[in-house]
Design an enzyme around this catalytic site. Sequence first.
Site, mmCIF file in Angstrom:
data_model
loop_
_atom_site.group_PDB
_atom_site.id
_atom_site.type_symbol
_atom_site.label_atom_id
_atom_site.label_comp_id
_atom_site.label_asym_id
_atom_site.label_seq_id
_atom_site.Cartn_x
_atom_site.Cartn_y
_atom_site.Cartn_z
ATOM 1 N N CYS A 44 1.022 -1.597 0.222
ATOM 2 C CA CYS A 44 0.064 0.115 -0.134
ATOM 3 C C CYS A 44 0.738 1.387 -0.069
ATOM 4 O O CYS A 44 0.122 2.359 0.078
ATOM 5 C CB CYS A 44 -0.500 -0.247 0.981
ATOM 6 S SG CYS A 44 -0.379 -0.714 2.545
ATOM 7 N N HIS A 98 -1.608 6.915 4.107
ATOM 8 C CA HIS A 98 -0.995 6.908 3.636
ATOM 9 C C HIS A 98 -0.074 7.919 3.305
ATOM 10 O O HIS A 98 -0.345 8.664 2.012
ATOM 11 C CB HIS A 98 -0.033 5.658 3.157
ATOM 12 C CG HIS A 98 -0.534 4.304 4.132
ATOM 13 N ND1 HIS A 98 -0.657 4.707 5.315
ATOM 14 C CD2 HIS A 98 0.465 3.281 3.822
ATOM 15 C CE1 HIS A 98 -0.697 2.814 5.677
ATOM 16 N NE2 HIS A 98 -0.006 2.441 4.763
#
Length: 353
Positions: free
Chosen positions: A130, A257
Site C-alpha cells: 500500500c 498513508h
Amino acid sequence: MSKPNVAIVGATGVVGSIMRNLLAEDRDRWGKISLLASPRSAGKELKVGDETIVVQALSAEAFDGVDIAHFDLPDEVSAEWVPVAAAKGVVVIDKSAHFRMDPDVPLVCPESNPQDVSHRPKNIIANANCTTLALIPSLAALNEAFGLKEMRVASYQAASGSGKEGLEALYEQAGKVAGLTGLGTVGHEVREVLGEDFNAPFGAPLVMNVVPKVGGWKDGGWTSEELKVRNESRKILGLPDLAVSSTCVRVPVAIGHSQAVNATFAKDVTVEAAHEVLRNAPGVDVVDDPENMVFPMPIDSVGAKGTQIGRIRQSLDFPRSLDFFVVADNIMKGAAENSHQTAVLVAQELAKK
C-alpha cells in the site's frame, strides 16, 4: 467469453468489504460472485450491492468455475492457497507480499504497467504494498516525462496499515489517554497510563507519538516496509537501478498513508511542467494551492480511489529535482481499488478470447 466469474478470498475482512462494494459498483462487468473465507466464517451472509451471498469455506473445490480471484490473506496463507487456485485456471490477484518479487509474477499498478497483466506464467498477478501504490501513479507519470533517476522517501503510515488490530489499538489508546494535560510530562504520563501491554502491535505507543518502524527488521537496520518501497518501485516502474532511500514511520492516523518525496530526474524539470504532466496522469489528483492551505492530507483521502499530490517544489540544493507530498487511502487504492483495476484489465483481455 461470457462475463468472468469472480471470487473474493478473505471476503469478511476490511479490504474484503471494500472489494464487495467495488464489485457492486461495477456489477454489469462480472458474472457470478463467490465469497470465500476461513471455515469459521462459512455460512455467513454478506451483501454485494443488492445481492446476498453466502460465504464459503476456502477449499480447492470453491474455485471451480471461477475466472478471477482477489486474495487478501496473510502471506503464509496466500503462499499455500494461491497456487491451488492458479492451478485450476483461475487468474489470481494476490495482495500478500509472498509473490511480489517472483520474476514470473507481474507486480502491477495499472497507472504504470498495465501491459504486464498479460505476462503471467504462473497465472498470478501481485498487488504491490500500500505504501508503494501511493507513490507509483505520480512517479510513473513523472518518470515518463523526465526520467526518474533516484528518490528519497519518508512515509507517514496510518494505523490501519496494521489491519483491524492496528486500527482498534489506536482507538483504544486514544480513549485511555483522553484528558491528559501538561507540558513536559505528557510523554511519561502516556507510558504510565498505557503500560507495556499497549506496545502491541506497533512496538511502542502510537497515540501522541510516532514510531519509526513499520514491518520487521532486516539486515543493516532497514525494515521490510522500507525495502518494499525500494524493490517494488523498481519492479513496477521497470527501473532496476533506481536509487531509493526510504524511512517508514507509523503515525497516529486511522486511514491514509502520506509520503514526503525528493525525486531526481534525468531531464530538467520545473514545478509548472510537473503540474501539467500530473494533471493528465491517470489516478492522480493534483491538490496544490498551499497559500490557501490546500494540499494533500490523509483526512481528505479516505474513500478516494486515486492518489493525491501537492506541495510540489523545486529542490533548492539538488539539481533536476522536485520535492512533493503524496497521500492515498491505504485500504482503497493501496489494496482494494488497485486489485479491482487489475481485474478489469484481465476481464478485458479474457473478453477478446
